[in-house]
Design a protein around this motif. Structure first.
Motif, short mmCIF file in Angstrom:
data_model
loop_
_atom_site.label_atom_id
_atom_site.label_comp_id
_atom_site.label_asym_id
_atom_site.label_seq_id
_atom_site.Cartn_x
_atom_site.Cartn_y
_atom_site.Cartn_z
N ILE A 1 0.83 -1.21 0.00
CA ILE A 1 0.00 0.00 0.00
C ILE A 1 0.86 1.25 0.00
CG2 ILE A 1 -1.60 1.34 1.41
CD1 ILE A 1 -2.79 -1.35 2.31
N LYS A 2 1.87 1.26 0.85
CA LYS A 2 2.73 2.45 0.94
C LYS A 2 3.54 2.65 -0.34
CE LYS A 2 3.20 2.67 5.97
NZ LYS A 2 2.67 4.06 6.05
N ALA A 3 3.95 1.56 -0.97
CA ALA A 3 4.70 1.69 -2.23
C ALA A 3 3.81 2.28 -3.33
CB ALA A 3 5.24 0.33 -2.65
N GLU A 4 2.54 1.82 -3.41
CA GLU A 4 1.61 2.37 -4.40
C GLU A 4 1.34 3.85 -4.13
OE1 GLU A 4 -1.84 -0.03 -4.22
OE2 GLU A 4 -0.87 -1.84 -5.03
N VAL B 1 3.53 14.52 -7.83
CA VAL B 1 2.69 15.63 -7.35
C VAL B 1 3.12 16.14 -5.98
CG1 VAL B 1 0.73 14.86 -8.73
CG2 VAL B 1 1.00 14.01 -6.40
N ASP B 2 3.69 15.31 -5.15
CA ASP B 2 4.10 15.71 -3.81
C ASP B 2 5.36 14.94 -3.41
OD1 ASP B 2 4.34 16.57 -1.21
OD2 ASP B 2 2.26 16.12 -0.63
N PRO B 3 6.51 15.32 -3.93
CA PRO B 3 7.76 14.59 -3.67
C PRO B 3 8.09 14.45 -2.18
CG PRO B 3 8.05 16.13 -5.47
CD PRO B 3 6.73 16.45 -4.86
N ALA B 4 7.80 15.48 -1.40
CA ALA B 4 8.11 15.43 0.04
C ALA B 4 7.30 14.34 0.73
CB ALA B 4 7.82 16.79 0.68
N ARG B 5 5.99 14.26 0.39
CA ARG B 5 5.15 13.20 0.98
C ARG B 5 5.60 11.82 0.49
NH1 ARG B 5 -0.39 12.18 2.05
NH2 ARG B 5 -0.42 10.10 3.02
N ALA B 6 6.00 11.76 -0.79
CA ALA B 6 6.49 10.49 -1.33
C ALA B 6 7.73 10.03 -0.60
CB ALA B 6 6.76 10.62 -2.82
N ARG B 7 8.63 11.00 -0.31
CA ARG B 7 9.85 10.66 0.43
C ARG B 7 9.51 10.15 1.82
NH1 ARG B 7 11.88 15.18 0.19
NH2 ARG B 7 13.02 14.89 -1.78
N THR B 8 8.52 10.75 2.45
CA THR B 8 8.09 10.30 3.77
C THR B 8 7.55 8.87 3.72
OG1 THR B 8 7.52 12.57 4.42
CG2 THR B 8 6.52 10.76 5.69
N GLU B 9 6.78 8.57 2.69
CA GLU B 9 6.24 7.22 2.55
C GLU B 9 7.35 6.19 2.30
OE1 GLU B 9 3.29 6.19 3.18
OE2 GLU B 9 2.52 8.21 3.58
N LEU B 10 8.36 6.59 1.51
CA LEU B 10 9.48 5.68 1.26
C LEU B 10 10.26 5.39 2.55
CD1 LEU B 10 10.77 7.07 -2.16
CD2 LEU B 10 9.63 4.88 -1.74
N GLU B 11 10.44 6.43 3.35
CA GLU B 11 11.11 6.22 4.63
C GLU B 11 10.27 5.30 5.54
OE1 GLU B 11 11.63 10.15 6.08
OE2 GLU B 11 13.38 10.59 4.81
#
Length: 343
Positions: free
Chosen positions: A186-189, A197-207
């Motif tokens: 789920i987090k990867a999707e 659209v939101d690189p900062a949020r994406a980085r948070t999800e990857l972490e």
């Protein structure tokens, strides 16, 4: 390998019966033979007693060889005391029945029991001797049989315990990995959708994916070691986060304090598996979690139960709940409802 009680303490019991060697000793003393010959026979009887005791203790691994030596010593005394040497056979039979290893012990015990019949050649050997020897050998044989049955029973119990432990590990690993891999997916999707659209949020999800992966690895290791116990409070918090990641609204009725402390670990496992199934299969928009003193209800407004047999997750839940003396009820007319009722 654990030594049997007879291997450890049989020598002490055997030593008590050596008092009956008095009879062959008296026969030797009264025999019509020279003093040196009598001394030699007495030495043979003493050697018989020593080897007999060593066979129960220090030399138990060589029990078959000891039995053969005892036969030879009995035969060596016969030229002097004659058929009275048969008085040594009760020791031979008891030792054979309890100490000679399989597959030899049945044959050696039978020979030990038949040897006293040689006394019939001597004519007037007392009948009470047979009434003494054969019950002794029979009793020791029965003990050997019961000890074998007990050993096989213990082996069967060990095998059942091993199977149960394998099932536990398989169930726990399934629950841990199933939930963790679902969260990772789920987090990867979500990160893939946000990366433009939101690189900062994406980085948070990857972490968060990295942290979840490390946690899942630690949980698998501790589960295999039998050390992991699910925490209901942590699972409630994790359920809200996971469901929020897939835009499912969580409604909670009741609090941790409403549950029975004895069953919180079980309820944590059930909640984890239920939430994993909702995320994977339900297509729901709302999930309700109800906590009470009698158990737990997890209900969603999704597609409901699919036809077919239970998967590993549902079977695992049923096994856990049943082992705790509770019941698990599933219904899927409008969404899916998982209800656990515990004593």
């Amino acid at each position: 390998m654990t030594r049997s009680p007879w291997e450890q303490w049989g020598w002490a019991v055997a030593a008590l019966w050596l008092v009956f060697l008095t009879y062959p000793v008296l026969e030797t003393v009264q025999a019509d033979a020279s003093d040196p010959v009598k001394a030699l026979v007495l030495a043979l009887i003493a050697a018989y007693a020593v080897i007999y005791l060593l066979g129960w203790s220090l030399w138990s691994e060589h029990a078959l060889a000891i039995w053969c030596v005892m036969i030879l010593l009995i035969a060596a005394t016969m030229p002097v005391i004659g058929i009275e040497a048969i008085g040594l056979t009760p020791y031979l039979g008891a030792f054979s029945a309890l100490m000679v290893p399989a597959p030899w012990w049945k044959g050696t015990t039978a020979v030990s029991a038949l040897l006293p019949l040689l006394s019939l050649i001597g004519g007037d050997f007392p009948v009470f001797f047979f009434l003494m020897v054969w019950p002794i050998i029979g009793f020791c044989t029965a003990m050997r049989v019961f000890m074998g049955l007990d050993a096989r029973s213990e082996e069967a119990r060990s095998e059942l315990a091993l199977v149960a432990e394998r099932d536990r590990v398989a169930r726990d690993v399934h629950d841990v990995l199933g939930h963790s891999l679902t969260v990772l997916s789920i987090k990867a999707e979500l990160a893939a959708r946000l990366i433009d659209v939101d690189p900062a949020r994406a980085r948070t999800e990857l972490e968060s994916i990295q942290e979840t992966a490390r946690q899942a690895l630690a949980e698998v290791r501790s589960t295999v070691g039998g050390l992991r116990a699910a925490n209901l409070e942590a699972e409630l918090a994790a359920a809200r986060r996971v469901l929020a990641d897939v835009d499912i609204v969580t409604q909670q009725v009741g609090t941790l304090a409403d549950t029975d402390p004895r069953h919180r670990t079980l309820l944590a496992w059930v909640l984890r598996e239920s939430v994993t199934n909702v995320v994977r299969h339900a297509g729901a928009s709302t999930v309700s979690i109800e906590l009470s003193a009698t158990g737990l209800v997890v209900a969603d407004d999704g597609a409901g139960l699919s036809s077919g047999s239970d998967g590993n997750g549902l079977r695992g839940m049923r096994e856990r709940v049943s082992a705790a003396g509770g019941t698990l009820q599933l219904s899927g007319e409008r969404g899916t409802r998982v209800e656990v009722v515990l004593p």
